[in-house]
Write a protein that holds these residues in place. Structure first.
Motif, PDB file in Angstrom:
ATOM      1  N   LEU A 175       4.307  -2.377  -4.949  1.00 34.09           N
ATOM      2  CA  LEU A 175       3.619  -2.315  -5.908  1.00 34.09           C
ATOM      3  C   LEU A 175       4.059  -1.037  -7.129  1.00 34.09           C
ATOM      4  O   LEU A 175       4.209  -1.032  -8.039  1.00 34.09           O
ATOM      5  CB  LEU A 175       2.008  -1.706  -5.681  1.00 34.09           C
ATOM      6  CG  LEU A 175       1.139  -1.180  -6.705  1.00 34.09           C
ATOM      7  CD1 LEU A 175       0.724  -2.366  -7.694  1.00 34.09           C
ATOM      8  CD2 LEU A 175      -0.055  -0.486  -6.152  1.00 34.09           C
TER       9      LEU A 175
ATOM     10  N   LYS B 171       7.187  -2.362  -8.638  1.00 39.04           N
ATOM     11  CA  LYS B 171       6.669  -3.154  -9.883  1.00 39.04           C
ATOM     12  C   LYS B 171       5.945  -2.404 -11.104  1.00 39.04           C
ATOM     13  O   LYS B 171       5.794  -2.900 -12.138  1.00 39.04           O
ATOM     14  CB  LYS B 171       5.478  -4.340  -9.524  1.00 39.04           C
ATOM     15  CG  LYS B 171       6.141  -5.397  -8.649  1.00 39.04           C
ATOM     16  CD  LYS B 171       5.203  -6.555  -8.322  1.00 39.04           C
ATOM     17  CE  LYS B 171       4.050  -5.973  -7.484  1.00 39.04           C
ATOM     18  NZ  LYS B 171       3.120  -6.946  -7.177  1.00 39.04           N
ATOM     19  N   THR B 172       5.727  -1.152 -10.541  1.00 40.83           N
ATOM     20  CA  THR B 172       5.012  -0.467 -11.820  1.00 40.83           C
ATOM     21  C   THR B 172       5.971   0.264 -12.742  1.00 40.83           C
ATOM     22  O   THR B 172       6.857   0.459 -12.468  1.00 40.83           O
ATOM     23  CB  THR B 172       4.397   0.828 -11.057  1.00 40.83           C
ATOM     24  OG1 THR B 172       3.276   0.372 -10.298  1.00 40.83           O
ATOM     25  CG2 THR B 172       3.371   1.743 -12.300  1.00 40.83           C
TER      26      THR B 172
ATOM     27  N   SER C  56      -4.204   5.730 -10.275  1.00 41.61           N
ATOM     28  CA  SER C  56      -3.600   4.400 -10.838  1.00 41.61           C
ATOM     29  C   SER C  56      -3.119   3.615  -9.700  1.00 41.61           C
ATOM     30  O   SER C  56      -3.478   2.292  -9.827  1.00 41.61           O
ATOM     31  CB  SER C  56      -2.694   4.840 -11.874  1.00 41.61           C
ATOM     32  OG  SER C  56      -1.875   3.614 -12.506  1.00 41.61           O
ATOM     33  N   LEU C  57      -2.426   4.111  -9.135  1.00 51.43           N
ATOM     34  CA  LEU C  57      -1.764   3.284  -7.887  1.00 51.43           C
ATOM     35  C   LEU C  57      -2.755   2.762  -7.054  1.00 51.43           C
ATOM     36  O   LEU C  57      -2.975   1.584  -6.634  1.00 51.43           O
ATOM     37  CB  LEU C  57      -0.770   4.143  -7.124  1.00 51.43           C
ATOM     38  CG  LEU C  57       0.680   4.391  -7.951  1.00 51.43           C
ATOM     39  CD1 LEU C  57       1.563   5.435  -7.207  1.00 51.43           C
ATOM     40  CD2 LEU C  57       1.396   2.946  -8.194  1.00 51.43           C
TER      41      LEU C  57
ATOM     42  N   GLN D 169      -5.936   2.211  -7.557  1.00 54.83           N
ATOM     43  CA  GLN D 169      -6.795   1.046  -8.184  1.00 54.83           C
ATOM     44  C   GLN D 169      -6.120  -0.188  -8.221  1.00 54.83           C
ATOM     45  O   GLN D 169      -6.510  -1.254  -8.048  1.00 54.83           O
ATOM     46  CB  GLN D 169      -6.929   1.775  -9.746  1.00 54.83           C
ATOM     47  CG  GLN D 169      -7.929   2.801  -9.814  1.00 54.83           C
ATOM     48  CD  GLN D 169      -9.472   2.278  -9.322  1.00 54.83           C
ATOM     49  OE1 GLN D 169      -9.375   1.356  -8.391  1.00 54.83           O
ATOM     50  NE2 GLN D 169     -10.477   3.165  -9.632  1.00 54.83           N
ATOM     51  N   GLN D 170      -4.583   0.199  -8.516  1.00 53.79           N
ATOM     52  CA  GLN D 170      -3.761  -1.195  -8.545  1.00 53.79           C
ATOM     53  C   GLN D 170      -3.804  -1.925  -7.198  1.00 53.79           C
ATOM     54  O   GLN D 170      -3.749  -3.074  -6.998  1.00 53.79           O
ATOM     55  CB  GLN D 170      -2.246  -0.965  -9.105  1.00 53.79           C
ATOM     56  CG  GLN D 170      -2.265  -0.740 -10.457  1.00 53.79           C
ATOM     57  CD  GLN D 170      -0.866  -0.290 -10.799  1.00 53.79           C
ATOM     58  OE1 GLN D 170      -0.218  -1.202 -10.797  1.00 53.79           O
ATOM     59  NE2 GLN D 170      -0.646   0.884 -11.205  1.00 53.79           N
ATOM     60  N   PHE D 171      -3.636  -1.051  -6.181  1.00 52.19           N
ATOM     61  CA  PHE D 171      -3.566  -1.649  -4.759  1.00 52.19           C
ATOM     62  C   PHE D 171      -4.841  -2.217  -4.338  1.00 52.19           C
ATOM     63  O   PHE D 171      -5.044  -3.168  -3.796  1.00 52.19           O
ATOM     64  CB  PHE D 171      -3.239  -0.397  -3.769  1.00 52.19           C
ATOM     65  CG  PHE D 171      -2.644  -0.793  -2.532  1.00 52.19           C
ATOM     66  CD1 PHE D 171      -1.544  -1.171  -2.252  1.00 52.19           C
ATOM     67  CD2 PHE D 171      -3.555  -0.826  -1.444  1.00 52.19           C
ATOM     68  CE1 PHE D 171      -0.879  -1.734  -1.139  1.00 52.19           C
ATOM     69  CE2 PHE D 171      -3.141  -1.120  -0.043  1.00 52.19           C
ATOM     70  CZ  PHE D 171      -1.873  -1.485   0.084  1.00 52.19           C
ATOM     71  N   LYS D 172      -5.977  -1.536  -4.905  1.00 50.78           N
ATOM     72  CA  LYS D 172      -7.387  -1.983  -4.745  1.00 50.78           C
ATOM     73  C   LYS D 172      -7.592  -3.622  -5.082  1.00 50.78           C
ATOM     74  O   LYS D 172      -8.420  -4.251  -4.590  1.00 50.78           O
ATOM     75  CB  LYS D 172      -8.533  -1.111  -4.836  1.00 50.78           C
ATOM     76  CG  LYS D 172      -8.618  -0.095  -3.994  1.00 50.78           C
ATOM     77  CD  LYS D 172      -9.584   0.820  -4.037  1.00 50.78           C
ATOM     78  CE  LYS D 172      -9.659   1.754  -5.141  1.00 50.78           C
ATOM     79  NZ  LYS D 172     -10.909   2.668  -5.114  1.00 50.78           N
ATOM     80  N   GLN D 173      -6.641  -3.869  -6.091  1.00 47.79           N
ATOM     81  CA  GLN D 173      -6.939  -5.015  -6.922  1.00 47.79           C
ATOM     82  C   GLN D 173      -6.180  -6.251  -6.053  1.00 47.79           C
ATOM     83  O   GLN D 173      -6.653  -7.356  -5.993  1.00 47.79           O
ATOM     84  CB  GLN D 173      -6.339  -5.081  -8.275  1.00 47.79           C
ATOM     85  CG  GLN D 173      -7.343  -4.323  -9.123  1.00 47.79           C
ATOM     86  CD  GLN D 173      -6.616  -4.093 -10.688  1.00 47.79           C
ATOM     87  OE1 GLN D 173      -5.445  -4.432 -11.047  1.00 47.79           O
ATOM     88  NE2 GLN D 173      -7.244  -3.384 -11.625  1.00 47.79           N
ATOM     89  N   GLU D 174      -5.272  -6.007  -5.171  1.00 46.82           N
ATOM     90  CA  GLU D 174      -4.466  -6.647  -4.306  1.00 46.82           C
ATOM     91  C   GLU D 174      -5.035  -6.814  -2.961  1.00 46.82           C
ATOM     92  O   GLU D 174      -4.674  -7.862  -2.406  1.00 46.82           O
ATOM     93  CB  GLU D 174      -3.032  -6.160  -4.277  1.00 46.82           C
ATOM     94  CG  GLU D 174      -2.308  -6.276  -5.532  1.00 46.82           C
ATOM     95  CD  GLU D 174      -0.845  -5.845  -5.209  1.00 46.82           C
ATOM     96  OE1 GLU D 174      -0.420  -5.617  -4.337  1.00 46.82           O
ATOM     97  OE2 GLU D 174       0.065  -5.885  -6.429  1.00 46.82           O
TER      98      GLU D 174
END
Length: 70
Positions: free
Chosen positions: A12, A15-16, A32-33, A35-40
């Motif tokens: 992740l 990719k950011t 931010s990281l 939140q992005q991780f929780k989406q996956e």
């Protein structure tokens, strides 16, 4: 934190966009990281706490790697 979770997290981060990793302050970058991780992946409270600490402890490495890609 298990190895799979670590691989997913660093994937992740890679990719950011580098400019995002460099321009956000510490707290915003970690959030931010996360939140992005929780989406996956679904995380429990303990995993969130572990990831939060891990990210804060690796901020300089994250930014160094982003600077190399920038």
């Amino acid at each position: 934190m298990n190895p799979t979770m670590l691989r997913q997290l660093w994937s992740l981060i890679e990719k950011t966009q580098a400019n995002l990793l460099l321009k956000l302050d510490d707290a915003s970058l970690v959030q931010s990281l996360l939140q992005q991780f929780k989406q996956e992946r679904t995380l429990n409270h303990e995993e969130i706490h572990i990831l939060n600490d891990y990210l804060y402890n690796r901020l300089s490495l994250i930014r160094d790697l982003a600077q190399q890609r920038y």
